[in-house]
Design a protein around this motif. Structure first.
Motif, mmCIF file in Angstrom:
data_model
loop_
_atom_site.group_PDB
_atom_site.id
_atom_site.type_symbol
_atom_site.label_atom_id
_atom_site.label_comp_id
_atom_site.label_asym_id
_atom_site.label_seq_id
_atom_site.Cartn_x
_atom_site.Cartn_y
_atom_site.Cartn_z
ATOM 1 N N ARG A 189 0.857 -1.175 0.000
ATOM 2 C CA ARG A 189 0.000 0.000 0.000
ATOM 3 C C ARG A 189 0.895 1.227 0.000
ATOM 4 O O ARG A 189 1.744 1.385 0.853
ATOM 5 C CB ARG A 189 -0.907 0.032 1.234
ATOM 6 N N GLY A 190 0.719 2.085 -0.955
ATOM 7 C CA GLY A 190 1.536 3.287 -1.017
ATOM 8 C C GLY A 190 1.098 4.162 -2.158
ATOM 9 O O GLY A 190 0.319 3.774 -3.010
ATOM 10 N N CYS A 343 -3.714 0.742 7.112
ATOM 11 C CA CYS A 343 -2.957 1.981 6.924
ATOM 12 C C CYS A 343 -2.368 1.999 5.529
ATOM 13 O O CYS A 343 -2.310 0.976 4.833
ATOM 14 C CB CYS A 343 -1.859 2.118 7.983
ATOM 15 N N SER A 344 -1.911 3.169 5.108
ATOM 16 C CA SER A 344 -1.252 3.333 3.815
ATOM 17 C C SER A 344 -0.270 4.485 3.925
ATOM 18 O O SER A 344 -0.537 5.479 4.597
ATOM 19 C CB SER A 344 -2.285 3.603 2.714
ATOM 20 N N TRP A 345 0.887 4.326 3.263
ATOM 21 C CA TRP A 345 1.892 5.390 3.254
ATOM 22 C C TRP A 345 1.694 6.257 2.025
ATOM 23 O O TRP A 345 1.397 5.763 0.939
ATOM 24 C CB TRP A 345 3.291 4.790 3.241
ATOM 25 N N GLY A 346 1.912 7.566 2.180
ATOM 26 C CA GLY A 346 1.722 8.483 1.073
ATOM 27 C C GLY A 346 2.957 9.303 0.791
ATOM 28 O O GLY A 346 3.992 9.173 1.460
ATOM 29 N N GLN A 347 2.879 10.154 -0.222
ATOM 30 C CA GLN A 347 3.983 11.038 -0.553
ATOM 31 C C GLN A 347 4.249 12.013 0.588
ATOM 32 O O GLN A 347 3.384 12.274 1.416
ATOM 33 C CB GLN A 347 3.666 11.810 -1.829
ATOM 34 N N ARG A 350 3.603 10.898 4.640
ATOM 35 C CA ARG A 350 2.304 10.981 5.308
ATOM 36 C C ARG A 350 1.757 9.582 5.539
ATOM 37 O O ARG A 350 1.901 8.698 4.684
ATOM 38 C CB ARG A 350 1.330 11.795 4.474
ATOM 39 N N LEU A 351 1.149 9.405 6.681
ATOM 40 C CA LEU A 351 0.560 8.136 7.042
ATOM 41 C C LEU A 351 -0.953 8.288 7.077
ATOM 42 O O LEU A 351 -1.480 9.191 7.732
ATOM 43 C CB LEU A 351 1.071 7.689 8.416
ATOM 44 N N LEU A 368 -1.833 11.469 9.295
ATOM 45 C CA LEU A 368 -0.765 11.824 10.222
ATOM 46 C C LEU A 368 0.453 12.249 9.406
ATOM 47 O O LEU A 368 0.972 11.486 8.589
ATOM 48 C CB LEU A 368 -0.406 10.634 11.120
ATOM 49 N N ASP A 369 0.896 13.506 9.612
ATOM 50 C CA ASP A 369 2.073 14.035 8.935
ATOM 51 C C ASP A 369 3.313 13.616 9.727
ATOM 52 O O ASP A 369 3.553 14.105 10.837
ATOM 53 C CB ASP A 369 1.988 15.556 8.843
ATOM 54 N N LEU A 370 4.124 12.721 9.170
ATOM 55 C CA LEU A 370 5.273 12.202 9.893
ATOM 56 C C LEU A 370 6.371 13.243 10.075
ATOM 57 O O LEU A 370 7.237 13.091 10.940
ATOM 58 C CB LEU A 370 5.840 10.987 9.157
ATOM 59 N N LYS A 371 6.341 14.316 9.272
ATOM 60 C CA LYS A 371 7.339 15.376 9.427
ATOM 61 C C LYS A 371 6.985 16.340 10.543
ATOM 62 O O LYS A 371 7.840 17.107 11.002
ATOM 63 C CB LYS A 371 7.490 16.141 8.106
#
Length: 551
Positions: A189-190, A343-347, A350-351, A368-371
């Motif tokens: 997933r991405g 869940c899925s990871w994004g550009q 972002r989670l 959820l913004d990982l930064k």
């Protein structure tokens, strides 16, 4: 006579328009050698020396083997040669295997296995080598040839430039058999540009388990890219996981596993072929249960996901390049022990999270913004289901909607492009009724069900969903297992339930660590599994034959 012939070749090439310095210099060098400037060279075969050096003489089945090929100018004057640029395809490696079968590969063979063919240029890019100077090509035999069966091999390399030829002395190679004890692949997933699928498997010996980190092509997942020995452990029942990588240029990947004392071990694996780092041990709260997802970041750190079974929080646990850990906790309203979640990871790191409140049947989606995790969970959306949800798969859609396409067609679009689209969270859910499974495709921003498919079979009541993927055409593909461990496959595109045992021999069961993987370029679904403990194989389940490359 020889000198006159060489001069004639030089003149003919110039008349025909071959002005490439590599070609003209090659013809000129033939003239010079025939004139006796280097009587000991004896022609191009001796004026250049080709050597191949293997990093190791023995590797395990499916493991990367890095090599170095050098071309040295042994002539007393500069030589112009075709460079080692991949598209020049100037180097070919030949392997003679245990069954005397001959295999050949060059710099572009791995692309061809993905269905991409690049013709060598008519005028290859050249370079000049001073006397004694050399050029070097580094590569990986696994990437060039794919996976080769165990046995002893003889290997030679050949350089073919413009009017030049050199070959290397033969070297020996041995590929060792394996005893595969586990196999996993990161959740497919991405969102974003194509990145390799990341996987892990273990080889079990008498008293240790060797953990391998693996990368497969995102286009055709049975095409290997990279596989390296990441760690050796005493825990025989270890089942490691690989993290997805954030981008194709990510410098390192990660493999991680839980110890018997509930501690977490993480190994950072550089993707340039250098040695993996030593395992880092992280203490874990005993209440933490792993979610199916981890991400290798550009800065060399890894983020892993957990749920706290006591507080029902989402826990983001990170380990940086130095081994330092960080932890963030977020409230998941309505989440309970055993609740369905995905869940899925994004550009841009972002989670995207989604979970179900078992009592109210409310699906919650959040970002959820990982930064900047101090912002907490954002962009929350909710949808209430009619029936209990037993499975979910979150998909991020960046395609243009029908309304947007219509606006562009009528000339009313405001510069809308797919690349600028904010991803729309779309969730496939599965609910159970007697003798059927209801698959619903939910548009979370609109709060609507855009598609619904119903699988019908009395046998479904005894089936358990093992894994799922969303295809390139946004359909849901499901892998089931019955109480005996037999596997079944279905996709909402055709609504058929197909036994895996009718697709291949011998039968593949739950004991073979099965999982679904999708290709990107071609709408293909593969079943990855362990075959008899000796190899990892891929069974093609769905495929768009109209776009298929040559196998």
């Amino acid at each position: 006579m020889m000198r006159k012939t060489c001069i004639s070749i030089f003149i003919i090439l110039a008349i025909l328009g071959y002005t490439n310095p590599v070609i003209l210099s090659a013809a000129s060098s033939l003239t010079d050698m025939s004139a006796g400037k280097d009587p000991d060279a004896g022609g191009s075969d001796k004026s250049m020396v080709l050597d191949i050096d293997l990093e190791r003489k023995e590797v395990f089945y499916g493991e990367s083997l890095f090599f170095s090929i050098t071309l040295t100018n042994r002539f007393d004057e500069p030589l112009s040669v075709a460079s080692f640029l991949d598209t020049n395809r100037s180097v070919t490696i030949t392997l003679t295997g245990p069954d005397k079968k001959i295999l050949k590969a060059d710099q572009m063979s791995h692309k061809e296995r993905d269905g991409i063919y690049v013709d060598p240029p008519r005028n290859p890019e050249g370079t000049s080598l001073a006397p004694g100077e050399k050029i070097e090509l580094r590569g990986d035999l696994l990437q060039w040839f794919g996976i080769m069966k165990p046995g002893s091999y003889t290997l030679t390399a050949v350089y073919k430039g413009i009017m030049r030829l050199a070959d290397s002395p033969p070297v020996k190679l041995r590929i060792l058999p394996v005893n595969i004890a586990s196999s996993t692949i990161a959740a497919c997933r991405g969102l974003g540009p194509a990145v390799p699928w990341c996987a892990s498997w273990t080889h079990k010996s008498d008293d240790t388990a060797i953990i391998f980190y693996q990368q497969q092509s995102p286009y055709l997942p049975d095409n290997p890219i990279f596989c390296i020995n990441a760690a050796t452990v005493q825990q025989m029942d270890v089942r490691p996981m690989a993290a997805l990588i954030a981008a194709a240029d990510c410098p390192a990947g990660h493999v991680y596993w839980q110890a018997q004392d509930k501690g977490l071990f993480v190994v950072k694996v550089p993707l340039d072929g250098t040695m993996p780092y030593n395992p880092v041990r992280v203490s874990l709260d005993t209440a933490l249960a792993p979610m199916d997802g981890a991400l290798s970041r550009i800065d060399g750190s890894i983020i892993t996901l957990w749920t706290d079974e006591k507080t029902h929080e989402c826990v983001v646990l990170g380990v940086d390049a130095s081994g330092k850990t960080m932890e963030h906790r977020f409230t998941m309203n309505g989440h309970e022990t055993g609740s369905v979640k995905t869940c899925s990871w994004g550009q841009n790191e972002r989670l995207y999270l989604s979970w179900v409140d078992g009592s109210s049947r409310i699906i919650t989606y959040a970002l959820l913004d990982l930064k900047d995790m101090d912002k907490g969970i954002q962009d929350t959306l909710h949808y209430t289901m009619r029936k209990p949800v037993i499975w979910m798969d979150l998909y991020l859609d960046v395609s243009l909607t029908q309304q947007e396409l219509r606006s562009l067609y009528l000339g009313k679009g405001e510069g809308i492009t797919q690349g600028d689209k904010k991803p729309r969270p779309m969730i496939w859910t599965v609910s159970r009724e007697p003798g059927s499974l209801i698959c619903s495709y939910i548009n979370m921003p609109e709060g609507t069900i855009d598609n619904e498919a119903i699988l019908k079979s009395k046998a479904l009541d005894a089936y358990t969903i093992i894994c799922s993927v969303v295809t390139a055409k946004n359909e849901l593909a499901l892998l089931f297992a019955d109480t005996s461990g037999n596997l079944y496959y279905s996709c909402t595109a055709d609504m058929q339930i197909r036994p895996i045992r009718k697709m291949t021999r011998p039968n593949i069961t739950l004991r073979d660590y099965p999982c679904l993987v999708k290709g990107i370029t071609y709408d293909s679904i593969y079943l990855r599994y362990v075959s008899k403990g000796r190899s990892i194989q891929y069974l093609r389940l769905d495929y768009d034959e109209t776009q298929a490359p040559i196998d």
